[in-house]
Enzyme design. Structure first.
Site, PDB file in Angstrom:
ATOM      1  CD  GLU A   1      -2.790   1.422   0.302  1.00 46.82           C
ATOM      2  OE1 GLU A   1      -3.749   0.666   0.263  1.00 46.82           O
ATOM      3  OE2 GLU A   1      -2.608   2.340  -0.519  1.00 46.82           O
TER       4      GLU A   1
ATOM      5  CG  ASP B   1       8.908   8.983  -7.177  1.00 47.98           C
ATOM      6  OD1 ASP B   1       9.336   8.058  -6.468  1.00 47.98           O
ATOM      7  OD2 ASP B   1       7.911   9.664  -6.882  1.00 47.98           O
TER       8      ASP B   1
ATOM      9  CE  LYS C   1       5.613   7.726  -5.676  1.00 46.50           C
ATOM     10  NZ  LYS C   1       5.997   9.070  -5.266  1.00 46.50           N
TER      11      LYS C   1
ATOM     12  CB  ILE D   1      -2.985   8.675  -0.354  1.00 45.44           C
ATOM     13  CG1 ILE D   1      -2.447  10.100  -0.223  1.00 45.44           C
ATOM     14  CG2 ILE D   1      -4.434   8.692  -0.814  1.00 45.44           C
ATOM     15  CD1 ILE D   1      -2.499  10.901  -1.531  1.00 45.44           C
TER      16      ILE D   1
ATOM     17  CB  VAL E   1       0.925   4.216  -5.091  1.00 47.74           C
ATOM     18  CG1 VAL E   1       0.270   5.382  -5.829  1.00 47.74           C
ATOM     19  CG2 VAL E   1       1.498   3.216  -6.079  1.00 47.74           C
TER      20      VAL E   1
ATOM     21  N   GLY F   1       7.020  10.553   4.121  1.00 44.01           N
ATOM     22  CA  GLY F   1       7.132  10.938   5.535  1.00 44.01           C
ATOM     23  C   GLY F   1       7.015   9.717   6.428  1.00 44.01           C
TER      24      GLY F   1
HETATM   25  N1  HSE Z   1      10.512  11.012  -3.637  1.00 39.95           N
HETATM   26  C1  HSE Z   1       9.101  10.854  -3.544  1.00 39.95           C
HETATM   27  C2  HSE Z   1       8.415  12.205  -3.640  1.00 39.95           C
HETATM   28  C3  HSE Z   1       8.648  10.247  -2.257  1.00 39.95           C
HETATM   29  O1  HSE Z   1       9.059  13.233  -3.689  1.00 39.95           O
HETATM   30  O2  HSE Z   1       7.196  12.198  -3.677  1.00 39.95           O
HETATM   31  C4  HSE Z   1       8.533   8.776  -2.289  1.00 39.95           C
HETATM   32  O3  HSE Z   1       7.960   8.290  -3.443  1.00 39.95           O
END
Ligand code: HSE
Length: 428
Positions: free
Chosen positions: A130, A202, A206, A137, A133, A303
């Protein structure tokens, strides 16, 4: 009974797990129907082990993965190391040993998820992710469970907090891309090599995973076209503002009559669209579907506590399935044959910023080129640029990706025209 965990890695997210197990222990135990306990933690080397122990972390730290794999008391392996290797080897070992696995590793799941999911199925164990992504959330389980009766037609996501933080500064404060990047690095959002975040990679990872849950298609990273935010100029940001838009890096996945199309690209988002208000490091997934219509899932994409919350939710689900003797079902059961869309079916409005000589007939020539591809203008804005040059901004009516490629090629053949940027423009 107590469910025992083997943690791989003890970085930011992993150290949020004990917080939840302590602060929310009663609720977690009631939901899991068992106590959950961290049994062993794999760290890189003796030096890291000594440092973590000295910092007051009272866990059984090990430096050899086999200490966890061969421990028959460990039920669930939690992989929070990131990157592909050694995470892939360690998860494979754990699944082969019949252990359930929870991971937050989007790079790995987007690139090698298919084989790991299939291995987990063969072994009858759970493989949940989970947190991979939009970390905090709960979007994947929502799609797998709550949206199971619905048909998703399009997903739009602000899926990268780092680039969204930078764009927010560029839009709200007029910062340049370079200034925003330096600040994002100082604050620890962007890595020293920011490529994955700022070039849309990144977010593309996702999008691959969201395609699986939203559309049942396990597409590859190579099927997601991606363009990042590094070419966005202060002029683009200003003209977007003037025309009633904000620029966001949007991951878009949609099903057209011929198949699935997925891309990550800077997009003009109307200020009235719910995604326009997703600012700073926050993420959001905006879902269009035939049942619910429009829904948006908003929250922190990274986080310690938000991501650990998603990880612990996966752990609780596994514990509960073990208790209910329903373990081994795939995280996502929606699966269809992959069919990618024809580019002629993928339609959107587009923004073009073009530099031309400031002389008679230029707009006419531009209009002829666009018109030859059946593209019509919705808005046109001409401003004086440096020297004898003019800057022409065009927002088109809806046009296909095929027309976009053709018109871009035709524009490049005219030596006097310089296409500065082309971005997608979302509807209301
Ligand atoms: N590096 C990613 C971002 C966080 O800045 O959203 C983890 O996927």
């Amino acid at each position: 009974m107590t469910i025992k965990l083997g943690l791989l890695g003890f970085g930011t997210v992993a150290s949020g797990i004990p917080f939840l197990l302590e602060e929310n222990g009663d609720k977690i135990t009631a939901a899991a129907k068992d106590q959950i306990e961290i049994s062993k933690v794999l760290v890189k080397d003796e030096e890291e082990k000594t440092r973590l122990l000295a910092a007051g972390n009272d866990y059984h730290f090990v430096t050899d993965i086999d200490d966890i794999i061969s421990d028959s008391e460990i039920d669930i392996v939690i992989e929070l190391m990131g990157r592909i290797e050694p995470a892939k080897t360690f998860i494979t070992k754990a699944l082969k040993a019949g252990k359930h696995v929870v991971s937050a590793n989007k790079d790995l799941i987007a690139s090698h998820g298919k084989e790991l999911i299939s291995l987990a199925q063969d072994k009858g164990v759970a493989f949940y992710y989970e947190a991979a992504v939009a970390g905090g959330i709960p979007i994947l389980r929502t799609m797998a469970n709550s949206l199971t009766s619905d048909k998703v037609t399009r997903i739009l996501g602000v899926l990268n907090g780092t680039s969204n933080f930078m764009l927010t500064k560029m839009v709200d404060e007029g910062w340049s891309y370079e200034d925003a990047l330096v600040t994002a690095q100082k604050l620890g959002y962007a890595e020293s090599d920011p490529t994955n975040d700022v070039e849309g990679i990144d977010a593309a990872y996702k999008a691959v995973i969201l395609s699986q849950f939203g559309f049942g298609m396990t597409i590859g990273l190579e099927d997601v076209t991606h363009k990042g935010i590094s070419t966005i100029s202060t002029a683009d940001v200003a003209v977007a503002q003037q025309l009633g838009y904000v620029i966001k890096l949007v991951g878009a996945i949609e099903e057209t009559p011929s198949g699935l199309f997925a891309e990550v690209s800077p997009s003009f988002v109307p200020k009235t669209h719910p995604l326009a208000s997703v600012n700073g490091v926050m993420n959001a997934v905006f879902v269009e579907s035939i049942g619910i219509g429009q829904s948006m899932y908003y929250g922190p994409g990274a986080g310690q506590k938000p991501t650990a919350t998603s990880v612990v939710a996966d752990i609780v689900r596994i514990a509960r399935h073990l208790n209910d003797k329903t373990i081994g079902k795939p995280f996502n059961e929606f699966s269809r044959e992959i069919k990618l869309s024809d580019l002629s079916d993928v339609k959107s409005r587009y923004y073009f910023s073009i530099e031309t000589p400031d002389k008679k007939g230029q707009l006419l020539q531009l209009a002829e080129i666009f018109s030859s591809e059946d593209i019509s203008f919705e808005q046109v804005l001409q401003q004086k640029a440096q020297g004898e040059r003019a800057s022409v901004v065009i927002i088109t009516h809806e046009m296909s990706k095929t027309a976009l490629a053709n018109v871009t090629a035709k524009l490049s053949e005219v030596a006097e025209f310089k296409v500065l940027n082309t971005f997608k423009v979302l509807g209301e």
